[in-house]
Enzyme design. Structure first.
Site, PDB file in Angstrom:
ATOM      1  N   ASP A  97      23.296 -11.955   7.549  1.00 35.93           N
ATOM      2  CA  ASP A  97      24.269 -12.930   7.042  1.00 35.93           C
ATOM      3  C   ASP A  97      24.122 -13.016   5.523  1.00 35.93           C
ATOM      4  O   ASP A  97      24.703 -12.245   4.784  1.00 35.93           O
ATOM      5  CB  ASP A  97      24.012 -14.313   7.658  1.00 35.93           C
ATOM      6  CG  ASP A  97      24.532 -14.437   9.071  1.00 35.93           C
ATOM      7  OD1 ASP A  97      24.727 -13.415   9.722  1.00 35.93           O
ATOM      8  OD2 ASP A  97      24.738 -15.567   9.519  1.00 35.93           O
ATOM      9  N   PHE A 146      31.212 -17.233  14.394  1.00 40.47           N
ATOM     10  CA  PHE A 146      29.916 -17.562  14.998  1.00 40.47           C
ATOM     11  C   PHE A 146      29.745 -16.730  16.258  1.00 40.47           C
ATOM     12  O   PHE A 146      30.481 -16.915  17.232  1.00 40.47           O
ATOM     13  CB  PHE A 146      29.870 -19.053  15.331  1.00 40.47           C
ATOM     14  CG  PHE A 146      28.487 -19.546  15.616  1.00 40.47           C
ATOM     15  CD1 PHE A 146      27.773 -20.263  14.673  1.00 40.47           C
ATOM     16  CD2 PHE A 146      27.888 -19.287  16.838  1.00 40.47           C
ATOM     17  CE1 PHE A 146      26.484 -20.706  14.948  1.00 40.47           C
ATOM     18  CE2 PHE A 146      26.602 -19.721  17.118  1.00 40.47           C
ATOM     19  CZ  PHE A 146      25.900 -20.437  16.159  1.00 40.47           C
TER      20      PHE A 146
HETATM   21  C1  PRP Z   1      18.722 -14.642  12.155  1.00 40.71           C
HETATM   22  C2  PRP Z   1      18.742 -13.135  12.198  1.00 40.71           C
HETATM   23  C3  PRP Z   1      18.125 -12.748  10.903  1.00 40.71           C
HETATM   24  C4  PRP Z   1      18.553 -13.871   9.978  1.00 40.71           C
HETATM   25  C5  PRP Z   1      19.722 -13.384   9.170  1.00 40.71           C
HETATM   26  O1  PRP Z   1      17.464 -15.083  12.548  1.00 40.71           O
HETATM   27  O2  PRP Z   1      18.005 -12.661  13.290  1.00 40.71           O
HETATM   28  O3  PRP Z   1      16.725 -12.655  10.964  1.00 40.71           O
HETATM   29  O4  PRP Z   1      18.981 -14.975  10.793  1.00 40.71           O
HETATM   30  O5  PRP Z   1      20.173 -14.400   8.338  1.00 40.71           O
HETATM   31  P1  PRP Z   1      20.212 -14.240   6.755  1.00 40.71           P
HETATM   32  O6  PRP Z   1      20.774 -12.890   6.438  1.00 40.71           O
HETATM   33  O7  PRP Z   1      21.134 -15.371   6.357  1.00 40.71           O
HETATM   34  O8  PRP Z   1      18.832 -14.438   6.223  1.00 40.71           O
HETATM   35  P2  PRP Z   1      17.198 -16.613  12.880  1.00 40.71           P
HETATM   36  O9  PRP Z   1      16.486 -17.266  11.728  1.00 40.71           O
HETATM   37  O10 PRP Z   1      18.463 -17.261  13.345  1.00 40.71           O
HETATM   38  O11 PRP Z   1      16.155 -16.529  14.059  1.00 40.71           O
HETATM   39  P3  PRP Z   1      16.324 -15.931  15.542  1.00 40.71           P
HETATM   40  O12 PRP Z   1      16.444 -14.437  15.394  1.00 40.71           O
HETATM   41  O13 PRP Z   1      15.075 -16.351  16.231  1.00 40.71           O
HETATM   42  O14 PRP Z   1      17.570 -16.548  16.150  1.00 40.71           O
END
Ligand code: PRP
Length: 181
Positions: A97, A146
């Site tokens: 993201d 989402f």
């Molecule tokens: C999500 C995804 C990435 C991160 C990306 O993890 O797996 O690691 O967000 O977001 P960014 O590019 O904005 O940094 P999350 O923190 O939601 O944890 P999860 O995988 O346990 O759901």
């Protein structure tokens, strides 16, 4: 809930990514590092799509906390079990993201002197990028919606859906939903 990417599309694309990785690392072995929790399904399928010898390991980060957008501050909550010095490393992510998490991890892992370091991301959501990040392998570019399923959650639900789906509105999500995705 609407299917954005079906199970068949996901699996077909992962097989292609596996072939690309095999071609890029003809010498093998490689080290696949999955970022928990979301990337666990992608890692399991990608590791089996690759025919080179592959070691797997896991890291876990947290940057969203209770907010709906990345705090910009990443915390490492689980580190690797083994050294990656001299290894050909592929970071395996479910979704990119803002790019904040990957920039943090790339900086951290480079200090550990791998021979090569690159990223395989199943989903790339470029509209939300804050920090640029180089993605060597991308499964799908997706719009700013989402998404849940195939490892992606909304307040820890929906990770075990076989397809990647769009939640039409947050009203469908549990009221304690915490983050944008
Ligand atoms: C999500 C995804 C990435 C991160 C990306 O993890 O797996 O690691 O967000 O977001 P960014 O590019 O904005 O940094 P999350 O923190 O939601 O944890 P999860 O995988 O346990 O759901």
């Amino acid at each position: 809930m609407r299917v954005l990417i079906s199970e068949d599309q996901i699996q077909a694309r992962i097989r292609e990514l596996g072939r690309q990785i095999d071609a890029d690392y003809p010498e093998g072995p490689i080290c696949l590092i999955a970022i928990l929790k979301g990337a666990c399904f992608f890692l399991a399928d990608l590791a089996r799509a690759v025919t080179r010898p592959a070691r797997i390991d896991f890291m876990c980060t947290s940057s969203y906390g209770q907010g709906r957008t990345s705090s910009g501050e990443v915390k490492l909550t689980k580190d690797l079990d083994v050294s990656i010095e001299g290894a050909d490393v592929v970071i395996v992510e479910d979704i990119v993201d803002s790019g904040v998490t990957l920039n943090y991890l790339i900086h951290l892992l480079r200090q550990r002197k791998p021979r090569t370091l690159c990223v395989a991301a199943l989903l790339d959501k470029p509209a939300r990028r804050i920090q640029p990040v180089e993605l060597r392998y991308v499964g799908f570019q997706i719009p700013d919606e989402f998404v849940v399923g195939y490892g992606l959650d909304c307040a820890e639900q929906y990770r075990n859906l076989r397809d990647i789906c769009v939640l039409h509105s947050y009203h469908e999500a549990p009221s304690f939903a915490t983050k944008e995705r």
